[in-house]
Design an enzyme around this catalytic site. Structure first.
Site, PDB file in Angstrom:
ATOM      1  N   ILE A   1       0.835  -1.198   0.000  1.00 34.06           N
ATOM      2  CA  ILE A   1       0.000   0.000   0.000  1.00 34.06           C
ATOM      3  C   ILE A   1       0.866   1.244   0.000  1.00 34.06           C
ATOM      4  O   ILE A   1       1.858   1.321   0.735  1.00 34.06           O
ATOM      5  CB  ILE A   1      -0.891   0.035   1.269  1.00 34.06           C
ATOM      6  CG1 ILE A   1      -1.721  -1.247   1.362  1.00 34.06           C
ATOM      7  CG2 ILE A   1      -1.796   1.263   1.268  1.00 34.06           C
ATOM      8  CD1 ILE A   1      -2.284  -1.502   2.747  1.00 34.06           C
ATOM      9  N   CYS A   2       0.475   2.216  -0.817  1.00 34.63           N
ATOM     10  CA  CYS A   2       1.175   3.489  -0.779  1.00 34.63           C
ATOM     11  C   CYS A   2       0.295   4.500  -0.063  1.00 34.63           C
ATOM     12  O   CYS A   2      -0.636   5.050  -0.639  1.00 34.63           O
ATOM     13  CB  CYS A   2       1.478   3.970  -2.197  1.00 34.63           C
ATOM     14  SG  CYS A   2       2.348   5.525  -2.208  1.00 34.63           S
ATOM     15  N   LEU A   3       0.564   4.694   1.198  1.00 38.27           N
ATOM     16  CA  LEU A   3      -0.239   5.643   1.977  1.00 38.27           C
ATOM     17  C   LEU A   3       0.713   6.344   2.931  1.00 38.27           C
ATOM     18  O   LEU A   3       1.433   5.691   3.691  1.00 38.27           O
ATOM     19  CB  LEU A   3      -1.342   4.899   2.734  1.00 38.27           C
ATOM     20  CG  LEU A   3      -2.330   5.753   3.524  1.00 38.27           C
ATOM     21  CD1 LEU A   3      -3.096   6.695   2.617  1.00 38.27           C
ATOM     22  CD2 LEU A   3      -3.319   4.876   4.286  1.00 38.27           C
TER      23      LEU A   3
END
Lengths: 199, 456
Positions: free
Chosen positions: A91-93
């Protein structure tokens, strides 16, 4: 596991269990071991998105340095989304990286992920292929994401046309995951997908 | 009847005699220094049960004055005749200040009921005075005491900011830490005969360790003013437990951790090299919630770490200072000496350390020409052929370590720090200099890297 981390997770776990989101079956969390270092999360696909109706499982690993460092979270359920790797579930958060703050909790992480599903940020993609489709072919993106949600997360919307193409590829020796990834990445162009797999 | 009366009288007289005789040879007396504004210092033994009036009676003859011409000053307050010594929180070998009044009429106007200065400065707290009184036993200042080499309970003391004399009375009590820490906030007047400020001066606050016998005027301790008594029962933001002493960060929200979590947090960020070198505060960190403007502004708070951890803190701080000043650190294992040299010069000799000669750019042994592969290096060390078998064995290990580092790491394109990638994407953020770089291209991270090989 450090005492601080497990103590903190214990509290957060209770916070999630008691939260109103759990009451409406929107988020869920489950313990995988006794020392609170591994958890399984679940979030419902947000309404009015291609993920609606799906249940998405998450792997949550709590580092010993929690809560000063973020938990490691990734999707176990395959999902078609610009900020989530369609291959690894990474996840890119920002809040799971440098924007993490010690005051955040399991509950805020799960809710943030739900918010991310509802509003992708294609300019900061984790999966470049998905991001390109999201920007260039928004309709294909939506139906693809719905199809993935149907196959992996139990959503109800799917396209017969897509199912047939997948079957065609499976008929010539591909497995389902391979066929789906190739077709989705080629905007459901069967020839291109065949070329990608066998070429 | 008369017998009974006599008996009672006798008993009373005996008690009185016992009481008065206890005034001479003192068993549990406090040794106190009394400093006079005339310059001389007296050493007296005081019974903790005495009041200030008794003290005056002892002092007055030595000052050549009547007892009512003397005033006693302690911690910025003139002590009232009726105050009992043991209520003053005087430690063994504390110093009281005695002042001989020149003009009795001044005194009459000044005389007012003074309460003693208590250890209860609270920043903008709504805690009422009553609550403070109830919590007096629990409420303390905390200091780092270099004599005890530990965090201790401290006492607030006051002196004249000009002549440093303790014969100083304040006009008002300090209301907040700001009043205590910043100069020229609380006015008062100095009784020292030769003080240039005299009638109107500024108070200077300082702290003493309350847990060892005072070793003189210069025995002062650093206030750890971010440590507070958790009177409002705020849970630690990390472990969520409610502890008695807490660390309150400087952010507007005043986030709170317990001391244990503060230590864990500080050591963690230290190991990650995430401390910053601030021009005014030194090598420090901000609130764990990431609030803006929340740097810890008094580095003595890091004395809360263990001795080893504090040494690491000092070492890293020095290294960061050297790097910031344009210097380099000797790359030789076990050395790490900081060297500040001319920026134009690439050949660096570790002068005060191990003597290693190396290239500023690649941090390998010094070589002529471009920094390519290390194998081509002409190391100046190779010219010497005297071999120590122990060192040779060690060198083999060092070489193996170097090979391992070379194989498993890549240098940050900006600061050359050897970096290991343990997983995840190709987007690297240097833990030392915060430079964003690409593991594949080994240049600054870009949209191109993101588009083509974010995940390899």
């Amino acid at each position: 596991m450090a005492n601080i981390a497990s103590q903190r997770i214990k509290r957060e776990f209770k916070e999630v269990i008691r939260s109103e989101e759990v009451a409406r079956c929107s988020i869920k969390v489950e313990l995988l071991d006794d020392n609170y270092s591994q958890l399984k999360g679940e979030i419902a696909g947000p309404p009015d998105t291609p993920y609606e109706g799906g249940k998405f499982l998450l792997e949550i690993k709590v580092p010993e340095t929690y809560p000063f460092n973020p938990p490691k979270v990734k999707f176990l359920t395959k999902v078609w989304h610009p900020n989530i790797s369609s291959v690894t579930g990474a996840i890119c958060l920002d809040i799971l990286k440098d924007q993490w703050a010690a005051a955040m909790t399991l509950r805020t992480v799960l809710l943030s992920l739900q918010a991310l599903m509802a509003s992708p940020e294609p300019d900061d993609p984790q999966d470049a292929v998905v991001a390109r489709q999201y920007k260039g072919f928004p309709e294909i993106f939506i139906s693809t994401a719905e199809h993935w949600t149907n196959i992996y997360a139990g959503g109800s919307r799917k396209k017969e046309e897509y199912s047939k193409k997948i079957e065609r590829l499976m008929g010539i020796g591909c497995n389902m995951d391979q066929a789906l990834v190739a077709l989705s990445g080629c905007n459901w162009d069967l020839d291109k997908a065949i070329e990608q797999i066998f070429g | 009847m008369a017998d009974i009366f006599n008996f009672i009288f006798g008993v009373v007289r005996n008690i009185f005699r016992m009481f008065s005789s206890s005034r001479n040879p003192l068993n549990n007396s406090l040794n106190i220094f009394i400093k006079c504004n005339t310059g001389n210092t007296l050493t007296v033994g005081l019974d903790p049960k005495w009041d200030i009036k008794d003290v005056k009676n002892i002092i007055a003859p030595k000052l050549g004055a009547n007892p009512d011409e003397v005033k006693i000053i302690f911690a910025g307050k003139e002590l009232d005749d009726s105050i009992i010594i043991e209520d003053c929180d005087l430690g063994e070998q504390s110093t009281l200040h005695a002042v001989k009044l020149k003009d009795l009429s001044i005194r009459a106007t000044k005389q007012k009921k003074c309460s003693l200065l208590r250890e209860t400065v609270e920043d903008e707290d709504e805690i009422t005075l009553l609550q403070e009184k109830n919590n007096r036993d629990k409420s303390h200042f905390y200091v780092y005491c270099s004599v005890c080499a530990a965090m201790k309970i401290g006492k607030l003391r006051i002196r004249c900011s000009k002549c440093k004399s303790g014969a100083f009375t304040v006009d008002t009590d300090p209301k907040s830490w700001n009043d205590v820490l910043k100069p020229n906030k609380i006015s008062g007047h100095c009784e020292q005969n030769d003080c240039p400020d005299g009638v109107f001066g500024w108070a200077q606050f300082y702290f003493r360790c309350a847990e060892h016998i005072c070793q003189g005027e210069n025995d002062i301790a650093v206030p750890l003013y971010l440590l507070k008594n958790n009177l409002r029962k705020i849970p630690c933001l990390a472990c969520t437990e409610i502890k008695d002493i807490v660390f309150v960060f400087t952010c507007r929200e005043a986030h709170v951790t317990c001391l244990e979590c503060f230590r864990v947090y500080a050591v963690l960020r230290l190991r990650e090299r995430q401390f910053v070198l601030d021009d005014s505060f030194g090598y420090t960190i901000s609130c764990p919630v990431g609030c803006e403007n929340s740097l810890i502004d008094e580095c003595h708070h890091f004395k809360l770490l263990t001795k080893e951890q504090y040494e690491m803190y000092q070492k890293f701080a020095t290294e960061e200072y050297i790097l910031k000043a344009g210097g380099v650190l000797c790359p030789q294992p076990g050395c790490g000496e900081g060297i500040i040299v001319d920026l134009k010069c690439d050949k660096i000799v570790c002068v005060n350390g191990c003597g290693y000669v190396f290239c500023r750019k690649c941090l390998q042994g010094y070589h002529i020409g471009e920094c390519n592969s290390v194998d081509n290096n002409i190391s100046i060390d190779n010219i010497q052929h005297v071999t120590d078998p122990a060192k040779a064995l060690q060198a083999r290990w060092d070489e193996a370590t170097n090979v391992a580092i070379r194989v498993t790491t890549k240098p940050c394109p900006k600061c050359r720090t050897a970096t290991e990638r343990s997983g995840g994407c190709m987007h690297m953020i240097c833990t030392r200099c915060s430079f964003h770089w690409c593991w594949v291209c080994q240049i600054e991270w870009s949209r191109d890297c993101m588009g083509t090989h974010w995940f390899g």
